[in-house]
Design a protein around this motif. Structure first.
Motif: not given
Length: 457
Positions: A82-96
């Protein structure tokens, strides 16, 4: 404004909004960020003590942040997957992702324009307009224009400083003062440019249009630049006749075009694409410049943005983890206490105090990391939350973030700008930054405007 521009980097915001539960404040969740800063700053201090050039840039920031990310995963209360998923989703945010794509296009434009002679043509145009008795303010204006057009203070210093050094020697101008004029102009443009990585980071993290942030910045930059010009004129010493320059106006057109198009409000992806094509076309039709070289220069521009591209993604992932664990909630609560304390006389949280809080956070972070873009990316979520709570418009929040990060960047002797200009002028970085008067004047002007400016709905 589109809804996607108002989202934060962390996906946890969406989860808590759906559940009606905010992440519990936790100081421990901030420890990964402190680890990143400790590694980055510690390495810089060590290499500086060893006399290594560009000491604070020996340990790449993208490497320094890796242990912090591992630490954030370890202390997370989520399961590892779950933590890795949170990290990856943060990387893939549209703003980023949007931010990173703009970095690539801006790098490509800068690389192609330089390769096709755009930088040299712009410098020559500026030199042809400088009166011999106004060399200091003249070089401030030249550096300011080129940095605004190129979107990079480092590229501007590299192009202008060697010429400024030769003129200063001929006119017997104190080298530290001329170096200060070049840094001042470079940071003016870095802060104002619509293709600067600081502008890209500030507008994407705060959710505003580049043209709106540009116009907001003018409120601060115009009075500060006028005062700076007066100061450099008053302290001006000596004069030298600058040799006539061969000016190729065609090669200046790409810079002028992107400035006009960006201010007009055209989509930034379209603006930069047009700029790249125009810069390439000037090379194809005015010099021995082929399509293969054009493609290679675009790729070179991409690679020049590699570090900030990767770092932005990693910071986005780390920010998502810290927010999920309550770190950003903790920071927000502490800032809220300060804002409330300073606004008790009015009985409400002060918008001015929140703006000063944003300025303080990004300035302190930049003092630590010596990188204005990184400081904006790292503190972007916190500033955005403050802006939303205290009715600060996105364009004003983005402007304040960019302004105060650039102020600090121009005044720290271990910053890349000071180190580069000092190496070219053969002076100490401290001598260079003590004459970066625009940054000092901008600080006074910006704080004064934040405090005195009347708020309108």
């Amino acid at each position: 404004m589109k809804r996607e521009n108002t989202l934060t980097i962390s996906t946890n915001t969406q989860e808590t909004a759906a559940n009606g539960i905010a992440p519990r404040a936790s100081f421990v969740a901030l420890l990964p960020l402190f680890l990143f800063l400790a590694l980055f700053i510690g390495a810089g201090v060590y290499f500086q003590s060893q006399g290594v050039d560009f000491a604070f840039y020996q340990l790449p920031s993208v490497i320094a942040i890796l242990p912090a990310i591992v630490f954030a995963l370890i202390i997370s209360k989520q399961k590892l997957n779950q933590s890795i998923d949170t990290f990856i989703e943060g990387i893939g945010h549209s703003n980023i992702i949007a931010m990173c794509l703009i970095y690539l296009l801006a790098g490509a434009f800068a690389s192609v324009a330089k390769a096709t002679g755009g930088v040299d043509a712009t410098v020559a145009l500026g030199l042809s307009l400088v009166p011999s008795n106004l060399l200091l303010p003249g070089f401030f204006v030249i550096a300011a224009f080129i940095a605004t057009a190129m979107g990079t203070s480092m590229g501007t210093i590299a192009a202008v400083a060697p010429i400024a050094l030769g003129v200063a020697n001929e006119a017997q101008i104190e080298l530290a003062i001329m170096a200060g004029a070049v840094i001042s102009g470079a940071l003016f443009g870095d802060n104002l440019s619509i293709i600067s990585d600081t502008t890209i980071a500030a507008t994407r993290t705060q959710g505003c249009e580049m043209k709106d942030k540009f116009r907001e910045n003018l409120i601060f930059a115009i009075p500060a630049s006028i005062i700076t010009l007066i100061v450099f004129t008053l302290v001006g010493q000596g004069q030298a006749d600058v040799a006539p320059q061969d000016i190729d106006f065609i090669k200046v057109i790409p810079y002028l075009t992107i400035l006009i198009l960006a201010v007009s409000g055209l989509n930034v992806f379209v603006v930069l694409t047009i700029g790249i094509l125009l810069a390439g076309a000037t090379g194809l039709f005015t010099m021995d410049y082929g399509l293969i070289q054009f493609g290679q220069d675009i790729y070179t521009g991409f690679t020049n943005m590699q570090e900030i591209f990767i770092l932005s993604m990693l910071v986005g992932g780390l920010a998502a983890l810290m927010q999920q664990q309550g770190g950003l909630t903790f920071v927000n609560e502490q800032i809220e206490k300060l804002i409330t304390r300073f606004s008790k006389a009015k009985g409400e949280a002060s918008t001015r105090a929140s703006e000063l809080g944003m300025a303080g956070i990004v300035a302190l972070t930049n003092t630590c990391v010596a990188n204005n873009t990184v400081s904006i990316v790292v503190t972007g979520d916190i500033a955005k939350d403050l802006a939303q709570k205290h009715e600060v418009t996105p364009k004003r929040a983005a402007s304040i973030m960019d302004i105060f990060s650039c102020i600090v960047q121009g005044l720290i002797p271990y910053g890349a700008q000071a180190l580069l200009v000092a190496s070219i002028f053969s002076i100490s970085p401290l001598q260079a930054v003590t004459h970066a008067w625009y940054c000092m004047i901008l600080a006074v002007v910006a704080i004064s405007i934040v405090i005195l400016r009347k708020r309108v709905a």
